[in-house]
Design an enzyme around this catalytic site. Sequence first.
Site, PDB file in Angstrom:
ATOM      1  N   LYS A 193       0.844  -1.203   0.000  1.00  0.00           N
ATOM      2  CA  LYS A 193       0.000   0.000   0.000  1.00  0.00           C
ATOM      3  C   LYS A 193       0.880   1.255   0.000  1.00  0.00           C
ATOM      4  O   LYS A 193       2.100   1.137   0.028  1.00  0.00           O
ATOM      5  CB  LYS A 193      -0.940  -0.004   1.205  1.00  0.00           C
ATOM      6  CG  LYS A 193      -1.556  -1.351   1.545  1.00  0.00           C
ATOM      7  CD  LYS A 193      -2.421  -1.967   0.453  1.00  0.00           C
ATOM      8  CE  LYS A 193      -3.043  -3.263   0.948  1.00  0.00           C
ATOM      9  NZ  LYS A 193      -3.763  -4.034  -0.024  1.00  0.00           N
TER      10      LYS A 193
HETATM   11  C1  PLP Z   1      -4.622  -5.195   0.917  1.00  0.00           C
HETATM   12  C2  PLP Z   1      -6.082  -5.204   0.982  1.00  0.00           C
HETATM   13  C3  PLP Z   1      -6.769  -5.759   2.074  1.00  0.00           C
HETATM   14  C4  PLP Z   1      -6.054  -6.496   3.183  1.00  0.00           C
HETATM   15  O1  PLP Z   1      -5.166  -5.680   3.895  1.00  0.00           O
HETATM   16  P1  PLP Z   1      -4.147  -6.366   4.943  1.00  0.00           P
HETATM   17  O2  PLP Z   1      -3.592  -5.203   5.685  1.00  0.00           O
HETATM   18  O3  PLP Z   1      -3.117  -7.091   4.137  1.00  0.00           O
HETATM   19  O4  PLP Z   1      -4.932  -7.267   5.799  1.00  0.00           O
HETATM   20  C5  PLP Z   1      -8.152  -5.664   2.109  1.00  0.00           C
HETATM   21  N1  PLP Z   1      -8.828  -5.075   1.113  1.00  0.00           N
HETATM   22  C6  PLP Z   1      -8.216  -4.540   0.035  1.00  0.00           C
HETATM   23  C7  PLP Z   1      -9.026  -3.873  -1.011  1.00  0.00           C
HETATM   24  C8  PLP Z   1      -6.819  -4.604  -0.071  1.00  0.00           C
HETATM   25  O5  PLP Z   1      -6.222  -4.088  -1.142  1.00  0.00           O
END
Ligand code: PLP
Length: 385
Positions: A193
């Site tokens: 992210k």
């Molecule tokens: C990355 C992601 C998640 C999960 O996030 P984590 O921090 O890895 O648990 C959930 N929803 C979306 C849309 C994502 O891109």
Amino acid sequence: MTTAAKQMTIPLTRPLVGEAEAEASRRPIMSGWLTQGPEVAAFEQEFAAYTGATYATAVSNCTTALHLALLTLGVAPGDEVITVSHSYVATANVVRYCHATPVFVDIEPATSNLDPTKIAAAITPQTRAILCVHQMGMPCDLAAILTIAQEHGVPVIEDAACASGSEILWQGKWQKIGQAHGDIACFSFHPRKVITTGDGGMITTNNPEYNAQFRLLRQHGMSVNDRVRHSANQVIFEEHAVIGYNYRMTDVQAAIGREQLKRLPTIVAARRRLGARYQQLLAAIPGLTLPHEPSWARTNWQSFWVRLPDHLDQREVMQGMLDRGVATRRGIMCAHREKPYQRDDGYDLPESERAQDRNIILPMYPQMTDEEQEYVVAMLTEVLL
Ligand SMILES: *Cc1c(COP(=O)(O)O)cnc(C)c1O
């Protein structure tokens, strides 16, 4: 490879972390307070101030954030949650954690986001929540989604995993995603992210009761939090009135997150510059479809995707790019095609499937140079011709 240009190696992404984060992580280590302590409390306050939300609660990742959001809204066995299949699989999985059923609606191909015109038909007496996603950082059409949700009295959770720093035009003003415009918004700080704490998540809301529930459930349902007990001058005995979870964030992660939050405006600006540049440079390639940013949205371009012309094979294009040193990913995968979600009567989600099969995600990171970006475009041009 036919080009005379020297080969470069370009990763899909690269987190922007350095001395500031390394230095910050010393604070909790040297203080001896390593989890859910003062760094977590400060990160929560700073994240709330940044998004404009009244409350922010730090948790271990966005998946646990979404789980707590659903539990807090009372999503229970037999309930339905309207969401998209075209998302990271965690979006659907959290609904199943609650023994509820995700009801998938299709997406708008131009934005890769939930198509609000498809929601009404998916609502049933069992609908307990709408879980919308700001996919790859692109704000979804919250105004339309909230209108339908309010008509039916259904709460809205925003999966803002990728959307730290994205903005939406709201009542004439640009506001940060996470305010929260719906009832609850959930963020991820995974390295994929735009800002990262290694792993980590944040839940924002303006509802004090929801916020109290997140805090209770993230720490084993314990009636007293560590900071209260630590500073008390009377002996306190805790209670565990509900089954909670260990979804805590550590102070090492929070200390890193506070530095990342300081960098976020710079990161978003760099990504938006690169996004605009991709739009310009790629417009010259015939047959390629580019993502659309609605006039009311400012994406952070967590991922920049393109749609390939129909006659080209996605895997071959990606291999061609990899052979030239450029990492890519296929379009976001659809949960309904994965084993736990398959069903005999199938699903009618043509745009979600096309986005998985026809899109590819191109490299982008704030440190990307113009030369690197031009190389990506040159190699894509070469592969597509
Ligand atoms: C990355 C992601 C998640 C999960 O996030 P984590 O921090 O890895 O648990 C959930 N929803 C979306 C849309 C994502 O891109």
